[in-house]
Scaffold this active site. Structure first.
Site, PDB file in Angstrom:
ATOM      1  N   GLU A   4      34.819  43.764  49.650  1.00  0.00           N
ATOM      2  CA  GLU A   4      34.949  42.308  49.599  1.00  0.00           C
ATOM      3  C   GLU A   4      34.899  41.666  50.984  1.00  0.00           C
ATOM      4  O   GLU A   4      34.301  40.602  51.162  1.00  0.00           O
ATOM      5  CB  GLU A   4      36.251  41.927  48.880  1.00  0.00           C
ATOM      6  CG  GLU A   4      36.377  40.413  48.725  1.00  0.00           C
ATOM      7  CD  GLU A   4      37.585  39.966  47.909  1.00  0.00           C
ATOM      8  OE1 GLU A   4      38.462  40.794  47.607  1.00  0.00           O
ATOM      9  OE2 GLU A   4      37.628  38.765  47.584  1.00  0.00           O
TER      10      GLU A   4
ATOM     11  N   HIS B  55      27.790  29.979  55.555  1.00  0.00           N
ATOM     12  CA  HIS B  55      28.421  28.657  55.441  1.00  0.00           C
ATOM     13  C   HIS B  55      28.649  28.017  56.813  1.00  0.00           C
ATOM     14  O   HIS B  55      28.635  26.799  56.940  1.00  0.00           O
ATOM     15  CB  HIS B  55      29.729  28.770  54.645  1.00  0.00           C
ATOM     16  CG  HIS B  55      29.502  28.951  53.179  1.00  0.00           C
ATOM     17  ND1 HIS B  55      30.234  28.303  52.207  1.00  0.00           N
ATOM     18  CD2 HIS B  55      28.601  29.712  52.505  1.00  0.00           C
ATOM     19  CE1 HIS B  55      29.803  28.662  51.007  1.00  0.00           C
ATOM     20  NE2 HIS B  55      28.814  29.526  51.163  1.00  0.00           N
ATOM     21  N   ASP B  56      28.899  28.837  57.839  1.00  0.00           N
ATOM     22  CA  ASP B  56      29.021  28.270  59.187  1.00  0.00           C
ATOM     23  C   ASP B  56      27.657  27.777  59.677  1.00  0.00           C
ATOM     24  O   ASP B  56      27.527  26.642  60.138  1.00  0.00           O
ATOM     25  CB  ASP B  56      29.579  29.328  60.156  1.00  0.00           C
ATOM     26  CG  ASP B  56      29.871  28.746  61.533  1.00  0.00           C
ATOM     27  OD1 ASP B  56      30.353  27.593  61.599  1.00  0.00           O
ATOM     28  OD2 ASP B  56      29.632  29.433  62.540  1.00  0.00           O
TER      29      ASP B  56
ATOM     30  N   ASP C  86      27.927  28.004  64.964  1.00  0.00           N
ATOM     31  CA  ASP C  86      28.725  27.683  66.148  1.00  0.00           C
ATOM     32  C   ASP C  86      30.216  27.984  65.988  1.00  0.00           C
ATOM     33  O   ASP C  86      31.011  27.722  66.892  1.00  0.00           O
ATOM     34  CB  ASP C  86      28.545  26.193  66.516  1.00  0.00           C
ATOM     35  CG  ASP C  86      29.020  25.260  65.401  1.00  0.00           C
ATOM     36  OD1 ASP C  86      29.419  25.756  64.321  1.00  0.00           O
ATOM     37  OD2 ASP C  86      28.972  24.027  65.600  1.00  0.00           O
TER      38      ASP C  86
ATOM     39  N   SER D 131      32.176  26.476  63.896  1.00  0.00           N
ATOM     40  CA  SER D 131      32.926  25.260  63.541  1.00  0.00           C
ATOM     41  C   SER D 131      33.740  25.443  62.265  1.00  0.00           C
ATOM     42  O   SER D 131      34.791  24.826  62.103  1.00  0.00           O
ATOM     43  CB  SER D 131      31.980  24.060  63.392  1.00  0.00           C
ATOM     44  OG  SER D 131      31.080  24.266  62.328  1.00  0.00           O
TER      45      SER D 131
ATOM     46  N   HIS E   2      22.951  38.049  47.737  1.00  0.00           N
ATOM     47  CA  HIS E   2      23.732  38.117  46.493  1.00  0.00           C
ATOM     48  C   HIS E   2      23.657  39.501  45.849  1.00  0.00           C
ATOM     49  O   HIS E   2      24.252  39.737  44.802  1.00  0.00           O
ATOM     50  CB  HIS E   2      23.298  36.991  45.534  1.00  0.00           C
ATOM     51  CG  HIS E   2      23.805  35.647  45.972  1.00  0.00           C
ATOM     52  ND1 HIS E   2      23.421  34.458  45.376  1.00  0.00           N
ATOM     53  CD2 HIS E   2      24.679  35.302  46.953  1.00  0.00           C
ATOM     54  CE1 HIS E   2      24.033  33.441  45.984  1.00  0.00           C
ATOM     55  NE2 HIS E   2      24.803  33.926  46.948  1.00  0.00           N
TER      56      HIS E   2
ATOM     57  N   ASP F 247      25.568  41.336  40.590  1.00  0.00           N
ATOM     58  CA  ASP F 247      24.711  42.395  40.043  1.00  0.00           C
ATOM     59  C   ASP F 247      25.578  43.623  39.802  1.00  0.00           C
ATOM     60  O   ASP F 247      26.774  43.626  40.133  1.00  0.00           O
ATOM     61  CB  ASP F 247      23.468  42.667  40.926  1.00  0.00           C
ATOM     62  CG  ASP F 247      23.760  43.468  42.193  1.00  0.00           C
ATOM     63  OD1 ASP F 247      24.945  43.799  42.456  1.00  0.00           O
ATOM     64  OD2 ASP F 247      22.803  43.761  42.931  1.00  0.00           O
TER      65      ASP F 247
ATOM     66  N   THR G 205      25.526  46.438  41.172  1.00  0.00           N
ATOM     67  CA  THR G 205      25.722  47.301  42.336  1.00  0.00           C
ATOM     68  C   THR G 205      26.134  46.495  43.576  1.00  0.00           C
ATOM     69  O   THR G 205      25.405  46.454  44.572  1.00  0.00           O
ATOM     70  CB  THR G 205      24.414  48.071  42.650  1.00  0.00           C
ATOM     71  OG1 THR G 205      23.354  47.100  42.791  1.00  0.00           O
ATOM     72  CG2 THR G 205      24.057  49.056  41.563  1.00  0.00           C
TER      73      THR G 205
ATOM     74  N   ASP H 101      20.674  46.650  47.379  1.00  0.00           N
ATOM     75  CA  ASP H 101      19.468  47.065  46.667  1.00  0.00           C
ATOM     76  C   ASP H 101      18.820  45.852  45.978  1.00  0.00           C
ATOM     77  O   ASP H 101      19.310  44.739  46.113  1.00  0.00           O
ATOM     78  CB  ASP H 101      19.812  48.155  45.642  1.00  0.00           C
ATOM     79  CG  ASP H 101      20.813  47.669  44.601  1.00  0.00           C
ATOM     80  OD1 ASP H 101      21.182  46.466  44.610  1.00  0.00           O
ATOM     81  OD2 ASP H 101      21.251  48.484  43.782  1.00  0.00           O
TER      82      ASP H 101
HETATM   83  C1  HEM Z   1      21.142  28.494  46.936  1.00  0.00           C
HETATM   84  C2  HEM Z   1      21.962  28.903  47.862  1.00  0.00           C
HETATM   85  C3  HEM Z   1      23.302  29.515  47.582  1.00  0.00           C
HETATM   86  C4  HEM Z   1      24.259  29.140  46.674  1.00  0.00           C
HETATM   87  C5  HEM Z   1      24.223  27.964  45.721  1.00  0.00           C
HETATM   88  C6  HEM Z   1      25.332  30.102  46.796  1.00  0.00           C
HETATM   89  C7  HEM Z   1      26.500  30.073  46.060  1.00  0.00           C
HETATM   90  C8  HEM Z   1      27.467  31.058  46.049  1.00  0.00           C
HETATM   91  C9  HEM Z   1      28.659  31.053  45.242  1.00  0.00           C
HETATM   92  C10 HEM Z   1      29.072  29.940  44.299  1.00  0.00           C
HETATM   93  C11 HEM Z   1      29.325  32.207  45.481  1.00  0.00           C
HETATM   94  C12 HEM Z   1      30.635  32.654  44.851  1.00  0.00           C
HETATM   95  C13 HEM Z   1      31.805  32.156  45.647  1.00  0.00           C
HETATM   96  C14 HEM Z   1      33.102  32.452  44.900  1.00  0.00           C
HETATM   97  O1  HEM Z   1      33.283  31.927  43.805  1.00  0.00           O
HETATM   98  O2  HEM Z   1      33.923  33.231  45.428  1.00  0.00           O
HETATM   99  C15 HEM Z   1      28.563  32.946  46.455  1.00  0.00           C
HETATM  100  C16 HEM Z   1      28.908  34.173  46.960  1.00  0.00           C
HETATM  101  C17 HEM Z   1      28.251  34.783  47.992  1.00  0.00           C
HETATM  102  N1  HEM Z   1      27.189  34.285  48.695  1.00  0.00           N
HETATM  103 FE1  HEM Z   1      26.052  32.706  48.194  1.00  0.00          FE
HETATM  104  N2  HEM Z   1      25.002  31.025  47.741  1.00  0.00           N
HETATM  105  C18 HEM Z   1      23.790  30.698  48.262  1.00  0.00           C
HETATM  106  C19 HEM Z   1      23.131  31.341  49.292  1.00  0.00           C
HETATM  107  C20 HEM Z   1      23.659  32.351  50.026  1.00  0.00           C
HETATM  108  C21 HEM Z   1      23.135  32.846  51.274  1.00  0.00           C
HETATM  109  C22 HEM Z   1      21.885  32.282  51.955  1.00  0.00           C
HETATM  110  C23 HEM Z   1      23.944  33.842  51.688  1.00  0.00           C
HETATM  111  C24 HEM Z   1      23.865  34.709  52.916  1.00  0.00           C
HETATM  112  C25 HEM Z   1      22.816  34.818  53.668  1.00  0.00           C
HETATM  113  C26 HEM Z   1      24.966  34.010  50.676  1.00  0.00           C
HETATM  114  C27 HEM Z   1      25.924  35.000  50.665  1.00  0.00           C
HETATM  115  C28 HEM Z   1      26.872  35.154  49.691  1.00  0.00           C
HETATM  116  C29 HEM Z   1      27.741  36.312  49.607  1.00  0.00           C
HETATM  117  C30 HEM Z   1      27.671  37.563  50.467  1.00  0.00           C
HETATM  118  C31 HEM Z   1      28.620  36.057  48.545  1.00  0.00           C
HETATM  119  C32 HEM Z   1      29.747  36.955  48.053  1.00  0.00           C
HETATM  120  C33 HEM Z   1      31.026  36.657  48.718  1.00  0.00           C
HETATM  121  C34 HEM Z   1      32.118  37.603  48.264  1.00  0.00           C
HETATM  122  O3  HEM Z   1      31.872  38.467  47.408  1.00  0.00           O
HETATM  123  O4  HEM Z   1      33.232  37.490  48.788  1.00  0.00           O
HETATM  124  N3  HEM Z   1      24.773  33.065  49.705  1.00  0.00           N
HETATM  125  N4  HEM Z   1      27.437  32.225  46.777  1.00  0.00           N
END
Ligand code: HEM
Ligand SMILES: *[C@@H]1O[C@H](CO)[C@@H](O)[C@H](O)[C@H]1NC(C)=O
Ligand SMILES: *[C@@H]1O[C@H](CO)[C@@H](O)[C@H](O)[C@H]1NC(C)=O
Length: 340
Positions: free
Chosen positions: A47, A58-59, A74, A76, A181, A199, A201, A206
């Site tokens: 995690e 997000h940053d 940055d 922020s 994701h 997913d 995994t 993957d």
């Molecule tokens: C269309 C763009 C994106 C949307 C709408 C989006 C939305 C989300 C949401 C809603 C979650 C779940 C948060 C939660 O409920 O805990 C999530 C998790 C995550 N997102 Fe995105 N995301 C997007 C793009 C990205 C990008 C570009 C990255 C990284 C380069 C990213 C990396 C991650 C990761 C690694 C998680 C898992 C976090 C965890 O398991 O603690 N996402 N995302």
């Protein structure tokens, strides 16, 4: 040896014995050792590694090519946490910010550097992950990012693509970034089932996410869809509406499908887009390339597969130009996906 060759082969041996191209990068090895042991639980793709990558996004995405919405990658989100953590799209990010704060306080790195460094190290813990680039030297942030720079899962494809375009990312780069994701789970989309993966995994970088988002069927056994959530036929799995829509939209469906079972293509496109994301808003002339400090990830030798009991008919093939690749289904009865 010519002067040029001497320059190209220049190496510095750090106090701990590691060899790097630029001596300024030596300072990162104690940080690496500390976060692998104490932030990433001994170097696992769990995690905290997942959340470190989400935090880096997000940053950084608090940036626009045309408007003054924030300084990009940055730090922020940490330095101005009071402002940015109140944004709806940052729900749940407070966990990883609070976890990283003592590490940032302990080590001599700016928050912006630390966030991107931790993300690259976190990804390196995931088998199949790319070895992301890392550059050192981001100055402290000057202001909080504006609200609404981070896309939400209930946003439509047009507004998601527009937000990324505004930050400098094309539709192919958006799809490439969504490989993230592959190592992800949600705590906040449905707070009654925290740790629900996207997913089957989540501990492996993957291409399975690109398969499972395209599955037909909606038998999610949770409490029912929340804003931004789409049911999954795989028990224990959740899909984001944004991933679901991008996988099926005519503008992005073929880009999405192109990743299926193409581990090398997926990871190289992701790494290229991440290299850009990680320095958004920064003057790269002032940064030092310390990519050689990032560990080399374990490779992934498996292949993409269909869930047990399913066939290609269960895939909502949405790319009109190319057929969906032939994949084998897992043997045995349908299983459920464990939370992270
Ligand atoms: C269309 C763009 C994106 C949307 C709408 C989006 C939305 C989300 C949401 C809603 C979650 C779940 C948060 C939660 O409920 O805990 C999530 C998790 C995550 N997102 Fe995105 N995301 C997007 C793009 C990205 C990008 C570009 C990255 C990284 C380069 C990213 C990396 C991650 C990761 C690694 C998680 C898992 C976090 C965890 O398991 O603690 N996402 N995302
Ligand atoms: C902290 O890092 C800066 C460069 O970012 C360096 O100039 C300074 O000497 C470092 N301080 C310590 C105590 O290591
Ligand atoms: C997409 O969302 C934006 C912002 O909410 C809205 O203005 C627009 O009409 C939506 N477009 C479609 C095609 O639904």
């Amino acid at each position: 040896m010519t002067v040029l060759a001497a320059t190209l082969t220049r190496r510095v041996t750090c106090p701990g014995g590691n060899v790097v191209r630029n001596g300024a990068c030596c300072a990162l090895f104690p940080v690496l050792q500390d976060i692998q042991a104490n932030l990433f639980d001994g170097g696992i793709c769990g995690e905290d590694a997942h959340s470190a990558l989400r935090l880096a996004f997000h940053d950084a995405i608090g940036f626009s090519r045309t408007r003054n919405v924030g300084g990009g990658a940055d730090g922020s989100i940490v330095v101005f946490a009071d402002t940015e953590l109140a944004f709806h799209a940052n729900a749940g990010i407070d966990d990883i910010v609070n976890t990283q704060l003592p590490f940032i306080a302990k080590h001599n790195l700016s928050a912006g550097d630390f966030i991107q460094f931790a993300a690259a190290v976190g990804v390196s813990n995931c088998a199949g992950g790319p070895r992301l680039k890392f550059s050192l030297g981001r100055p402290p942030p000057v202001a909080a990012a504006a609200d609404l720079t981070v896309p939400e899962p209930f946003d439509n494809v047009t507004s998601i693509l527009a937000r990324f375009q505004d930050a400098g990312f094309s539709p192919p780069e958006v799809v490439a970034l969504l490989a993230s994701h592959s190592i992800a789970a949600a705590d906040e989309v449905d707070p009654t089932i925290p740790g629900t993966p996207f997913d089957s995994t989540p501990g492996t970088f993957d291409t399975q996410i690109f398969v499972e988002i395209l599955l037909k069927g909606t038998s999610f056994p949770g409490t029912g869809p929340n804003p931004g959530e789409v049911e999954s036929p795989l028990r224990g799995e959740m899909r984001l509406q944004s991933d679901f829509a991008i996988a099926r939209d005519p503008r992005t469906a073929c880009l999405w499908q192109a990743n299926v079972n193409q581990e090398g293509l997926m990871t190289s496109a992701f790494a290229a887009a991440m290299a850009k994301l990680s320095v958004l808003g920064q003057n790269t002339k002032n940064l030092v390339d310390c990519s050689d400090v990032i560990p080399i990830p374990k490779s992934f030798t498996g292949s993409a597969h269909l869930p047990a009991g399913s066939t290609l008919k269960d895939i909502e093939a949405s790319c009109k130009l190319f057929p969906f690749p032939t994949l084998k289904a897992d043997p045995g009865p349908a299983t459920s996906v464990a939370p992270v």
